[in-house]
Design a protein around this motif. Structure first.
Motif, mmCIF file in Angstrom:
data_model
loop_
_atom_site.group_PDB
_atom_site.id
_atom_site.type_symbol
_atom_site.label_atom_id
_atom_site.label_comp_id
_atom_site.label_asym_id
_atom_site.label_seq_id
_atom_site.Cartn_x
_atom_site.Cartn_y
_atom_site.Cartn_z
ATOM 1 N N LYS A 1 0.832 -1.205 0.000
ATOM 2 C CA LYS A 1 0.000 0.000 0.000
ATOM 3 C C LYS A 1 0.865 1.252 0.000
ATOM 4 O O LYS A 1 0.570 2.224 -0.706
ATOM 5 C CB LYS A 1 -0.922 -0.006 1.219
ATOM 6 C CG LYS A 1 -2.060 -1.011 1.116
ATOM 7 C CD LYS A 1 -2.937 -0.926 2.351
ATOM 8 C CE LYS A 1 -4.092 -1.932 2.246
ATOM 9 N NZ LYS A 1 -4.964 -1.885 3.445
ATOM 10 N N GLU A 2 1.937 1.201 0.807
ATOM 11 C CA GLU A 2 2.837 2.358 0.851
ATOM 12 C C GLU A 2 3.467 2.594 -0.520
ATOM 13 O O GLU A 2 3.631 3.743 -0.972
ATOM 14 C CB GLU A 2 3.913 2.123 1.911
ATOM 15 C CG GLU A 2 3.372 2.170 3.332
ATOM 16 C CD GLU A 2 4.456 1.838 4.344
ATOM 17 O OE1 GLU A 2 5.554 1.449 3.919
ATOM 18 O OE2 GLU A 2 4.175 1.970 5.568
ATOM 19 N N ASN B 1 0.892 4.112 -2.905
ATOM 20 C CA ASN B 1 0.688 5.524 -2.562
ATOM 21 C C ASN B 1 1.819 6.370 -3.108
ATOM 22 O O ASN B 1 1.605 7.488 -3.625
ATOM 23 C CB ASN B 1 0.576 5.697 -1.054
ATOM 24 C CG ASN B 1 -0.706 5.102 -0.498
ATOM 25 O OD1 ASN B 1 -1.708 5.010 -1.212
ATOM 26 N ND2 ASN B 1 -0.678 4.709 0.776
ATOM 27 N N GLN C 1 1.391 6.733 -6.868
ATOM 28 C CA GLN C 1 0.295 7.666 -7.172
ATOM 29 C C GLN C 1 0.739 9.111 -6.992
ATOM 30 O O GLN C 1 0.389 9.990 -7.784
ATOM 31 C CB GLN C 1 -0.911 7.358 -6.297
ATOM 32 C CG GLN C 1 -1.622 6.067 -6.670
ATOM 33 C CD GLN C 1 -2.750 5.718 -5.702
ATOM 34 O OE1 GLN C 1 -2.966 6.435 -4.720
ATOM 35 N NE2 GLN C 1 -3.471 4.629 -5.997
ATOM 36 N N LYS C 2 1.526 9.346 -5.957
ATOM 37 C CA LYS C 2 2.027 10.706 -5.722
ATOM 38 C C LYS C 2 2.934 11.152 -6.876
ATOM 39 O O LYS C 2 2.859 12.292 -7.345
ATOM 40 C CB LYS C 2 2.784 10.746 -4.405
ATOM 41 C CG LYS C 2 1.885 10.729 -3.186
ATOM 42 C CD LYS C 2 2.716 10.813 -1.915
ATOM 43 C CE LYS C 2 1.818 10.774 -0.685
ATOM 44 N NZ LYS C 2 2.626 10.847 0.563
#
Length: 271
Positions: free
Chosen positions: A255-256, A259, A262-263
């Motif tokens: 998940k990290e 994320n 996506q950033k």
């Protein structure tokens, strides 16, 4: 009844009663102990003629042959005997009573253990209940730690006259009287081989209230198998917990990472 009104009688009812046939387990209760109201607590409601029975116990006179043929006297005598017995159970766990019983024990007045392998170990009187008319007096062997019926049946000596705690208090106070050698164990054998779980063997499984356990080799193996299976199940649980923990950590890292990607994508779109 105050202690000041009591005179010590050397040949009264108490001495006569303790010298009766089959009464050699009894010791003579000190009259001042009987006169103390504290020691009489809880006994009055057990008897219909409590005061008269107490007076008989403390009487300086002994019964005559005519008295022993009188029905009313015998009824009162029975109450006096039971009252004396219950007081006796309280008296023999006092320092004075324990000392008197010690003298009897050392003289072998209570008899010896009927078990052959206890090698005539001196025994102590014991009751299986503190309640009247539940069972007769028994004997307790300090060596094999078991209870037996006396060699001679004492029809009028109730077990409550000694109580169930006396031998244990006695051996705690006089710890030097505890047998130094453990009880010898008898093992059933046929041509040198031990007999297990068969009639005639002490290792026979009993279905009554008192169960005897014997950990034979096959039983020990079963116990070790159970223990090893428990350990394996514990290890499996630990492995499952660790695996679940690793999966949670991997999911968290994934998940990290998503994320972070996506950033980066958002930053590129802005440029």
């Amino acid at each position: 009844m105050s202690q000041s009104n009591i005179s010590v009688n050397e040949n009264g009812w108490i001495k006569w009663y303790c010298n009766l046939e089959d009464h050699h387990f009894f010791c003579e209760i000190d009259e001042f102990f009987i006169a103390d109201q504290f020691n009489l607590y809880g006994l009055k409601q057990l008897f219909d003629h409590f005061e008269e029975a107490l007076q008989m116990i403390l009487s300086p006179n002994t019964p005559t042959d005519e008295d022993l043929e009188d029905d009313q006297f015998l009824e009162l005598y029975n109450e006096a005997s039971e009252l004396y017995g219950l007081l006796h159970a309280r008296f023999i766990i006092t320092p004075q009573g324990l000392t008197l019983m010690k003298s009897k024990y050392l003289q072998g007045r209570f008899g010896v253990c009927p078990r052959v392998l206890c090698e005539r170990q001196n025994v102590l009187p014991i009751g299986l209940s503190h309640d009247l008319r539940t069972s007769r007096v028994k004997i307790f062997c300090p060596r094999c730690q078991d209870v037996y019926s006396p060699k001679k049946q004492m029809s009028d000596v109730d077990g409550s006259f000694f109580g169930s705690v006396f031998p244990h208090i006695f051996l705690s106070v006089f710890s030097e009287l505890n047998p130094t050698q453990p009880a010898n164990e008898y093992v059933s054998k046929i041509f040198g081989f031990k007999v297990h779980k068969k009639k005639g063997s002490k290792f026979q499984i009993q279905q009554n209230q008192t169960e005897m356990y014997y950990y034979a080799e096959d039983h020990i193996k079963r116990l070790s198998q159970i223990q090893s299976s428990q350990q394996q199940s514990q290890q499996q649980q630990q492995q499952q917990q660790q695996s679940q923990k690793n999966d949670e950590e991997a999911e968290k890292k994934q998940k990290e990472a998503l994320n972070a990607i996506q950033k980066l994508q958002k930053q590129k779109q802005k440029k």
